[in-house]
Write an enzyme that holds these catalytic residues in place. Sequence first.
Site, PDB file in Angstrom:
ATOM      1  N   HIS A 138      -4.701 -16.261 -10.473  1.00 32.20           N
ATOM      2  CA  HIS A 138      -3.417 -15.753  -9.997  1.00 32.20           C
ATOM      3  C   HIS A 138      -2.801 -16.808  -9.086  1.00 32.20           C
ATOM      4  O   HIS A 138      -3.149 -16.929  -7.922  1.00 32.20           O
ATOM      5  CB  HIS A 138      -3.641 -14.452  -9.220  1.00 32.20           C
ATOM      6  CG  HIS A 138      -2.378 -13.832  -8.682  1.00 32.20           C
ATOM      7  ND1 HIS A 138      -1.254 -13.649  -9.445  1.00 32.20           N
ATOM      8  CD2 HIS A 138      -2.087 -13.348  -7.450  1.00 32.20           C
ATOM      9  CE1 HIS A 138      -0.320 -13.069  -8.712  1.00 32.20           C
ATOM     10  NE2 HIS A 138      -0.804 -12.881  -7.498  1.00 32.20           N
ATOM     11  N   SER A 178      -5.522  -7.952  -2.536  1.00 32.35           N
ATOM     12  CA  SER A 178      -5.439  -8.932  -1.450  1.00 32.35           C
ATOM     13  C   SER A 178      -5.518 -10.364  -1.980  1.00 32.35           C
ATOM     14  O   SER A 178      -6.248 -10.648  -2.934  1.00 32.35           O
ATOM     15  CB  SER A 178      -6.574  -8.696  -0.445  1.00 32.35           C
ATOM     16  OG  SER A 178      -6.647  -7.338  -0.080  1.00 32.35           O
ATOM     17  N   ASN A 179      -4.760 -11.253  -1.350  1.00 32.89           N
ATOM     18  CA  ASN A 179      -4.723 -12.663  -1.759  1.00 32.89           C
ATOM     19  C   ASN A 179      -5.559 -13.558  -0.849  1.00 32.89           C
ATOM     20  O   ASN A 179      -5.757 -13.227   0.316  1.00 32.89           O
ATOM     21  CB  ASN A 179      -3.273 -13.153  -1.766  1.00 32.89           C
ATOM     22  CG  ASN A 179      -2.554 -12.806  -3.055  1.00 32.89           C
ATOM     23  OD1 ASN A 179      -3.111 -12.982  -4.137  1.00 32.89           O
ATOM     24  ND2 ASN A 179      -1.331 -12.318  -2.950  1.00 32.89           N
ATOM     25  N   ARG A 230      -1.143 -18.965  -1.149  1.00 33.69           N
ATOM     26  CA  ARG A 230      -2.167 -17.916  -1.183  1.00 33.69           C
ATOM     27  C   ARG A 230      -3.477 -18.428  -0.579  1.00 33.69           C
ATOM     28  O   ARG A 230      -4.214 -17.700   0.068  1.00 33.69           O
ATOM     29  CB  ARG A 230      -2.399 -17.452  -2.627  1.00 33.69           C
ATOM     30  CG  ARG A 230      -1.246 -16.655  -3.225  1.00 33.69           C
ATOM     31  CD  ARG A 230      -1.603 -16.158  -4.620  1.00 33.69           C
ATOM     32  NE  ARG A 230      -0.532 -15.355  -5.201  1.00 33.69           N
ATOM     33  CZ  ARG A 230       0.442 -15.838  -5.950  1.00 33.69           C
ATOM     34  NH1 ARG A 230       0.487 -17.134  -6.200  1.00 33.69           N
ATOM     35  NH2 ARG A 230       1.371 -15.059  -6.456  1.00 33.69           N
ATOM     36  N   GLY A 277       0.802  -1.213   0.000  1.00 39.20           N
ATOM     37  CA  GLY A 277       0.000   0.000   0.000  1.00 39.20           C
ATOM     38  C   GLY A 277       0.836   1.264   0.000  1.00 39.20           C
ATOM     39  O   GLY A 277       0.596   2.187  -0.789  1.00 39.20           O
ATOM     40  N   ARG A 303       1.662 -13.213   2.757  1.00 41.50           N
ATOM     41  CA  ARG A 303       2.158 -14.588   2.860  1.00 41.50           C
ATOM     42  C   ARG A 303       3.473 -14.642   3.617  1.00 41.50           C
ATOM     43  O   ARG A 303       4.282 -13.723   3.565  1.00 41.50           O
ATOM     44  CB  ARG A 303       2.375 -15.179   1.455  1.00 41.50           C
ATOM     45  CG  ARG A 303       1.114 -15.652   0.807  1.00 41.50           C
ATOM     46  CD  ARG A 303       1.408 -16.620  -0.322  1.00 41.50           C
ATOM     47  NE  ARG A 303       2.108 -15.976  -1.422  1.00 41.50           N
ATOM     48  CZ  ARG A 303       2.632 -16.635  -2.451  1.00 41.50           C
ATOM     49  NH1 ARG A 303       2.549 -17.946  -2.488  1.00 41.50           N
ATOM     50  NH2 ARG A 303       3.227 -15.989  -3.433  1.00 41.50           N
TER      51      ARG A 303
END
Length: 315
Positions: free
Chosen positions: A178, A122-123, A91, A15, A85
């Site tokens: 992804h 976000s994952n 993920r 961010g 992570r």
Amino acid sequence: MRRAKITIVGAGNVGATCAHWCAAGELGDVVLLDIPRTEDMPRGKALDLMQASPIMGFDSNIVGTTDYADTADSDVIVVTAGLPRKPGMSRDDLLATNAKIVTSVAEEIKATSPNAVIIVVSNPLDAMVQQMFKVTGFEPAKVIGQAGVLDTARYRTFLAMELGVSVEDISALLMGGHGDTMVPIPSCTSVGGIPVTQLISKERLDEIVDRTRKGGAEIVSLLKTGSAYYAPAAACAQMVEAIVKDKKRVIPVAAYCESEYGVGGYYVGVPVVLGSGGVERIIELSLTDEETKAFQNSVDAVKSLVSTMDGLLAE
């Protein structure tokens, strides 16, 4: 004419670095938001960035806050909130926790910036952007996921390293989810206009694709205490630029596909035209049989991930 208002939710590495790229590129005024328990941290980062402006010569205004009221009426919102992570973590391990975080963020955005275009980072990405879409109720064109730009950048980087050429001359495309099922499209990959298959053997190209799929995990294993942020933040900034400048960029993003590619109502990585309205159209390619099979496998993985997320949230 007022400047665009760009909110970045999550003042961590991704961010804050995204705020840096956006401000330095004078894409608009930036609001850097984090949760209340971070106290003055986002304000400190915003002030530090503002003090860089006389040196680097940009006039963007940057505000740090923990109050969504300061984000009201944003034009673009980049959502980086969530746990990053750690080594050995996939993920998917982040699924339950980050789904709840994204749900909370979505509710705040819906209340304060109902006309914004949302870029989710976000994952696990494909599930998180699906949840953002579901909770906000925004039109699908205005909720998109950042993954394709990053994955393609990694692919282009590795190809340039392999061939000893400029990254600027690499044109490439990756589609699908992804993660480990992302799909390279060799028919859309070239080096200075030359098909990559004429320059790299299939076996070596497969190895480069595999490294691209594991690109994030490779950086996690090297950093040991965090995950990638320079490239993900740069990818976000490129998408923000396409939106605030209405550039009509043709880039891969996680977009809501209904009839397109026969997906049936899920977010997956596909090439789109990205402009002020968000996804202005999805570009449907004629894929080879091998590419089609790999893409369908990736879509199935995304559907499974979303189903698991929905089950966890229902508990």
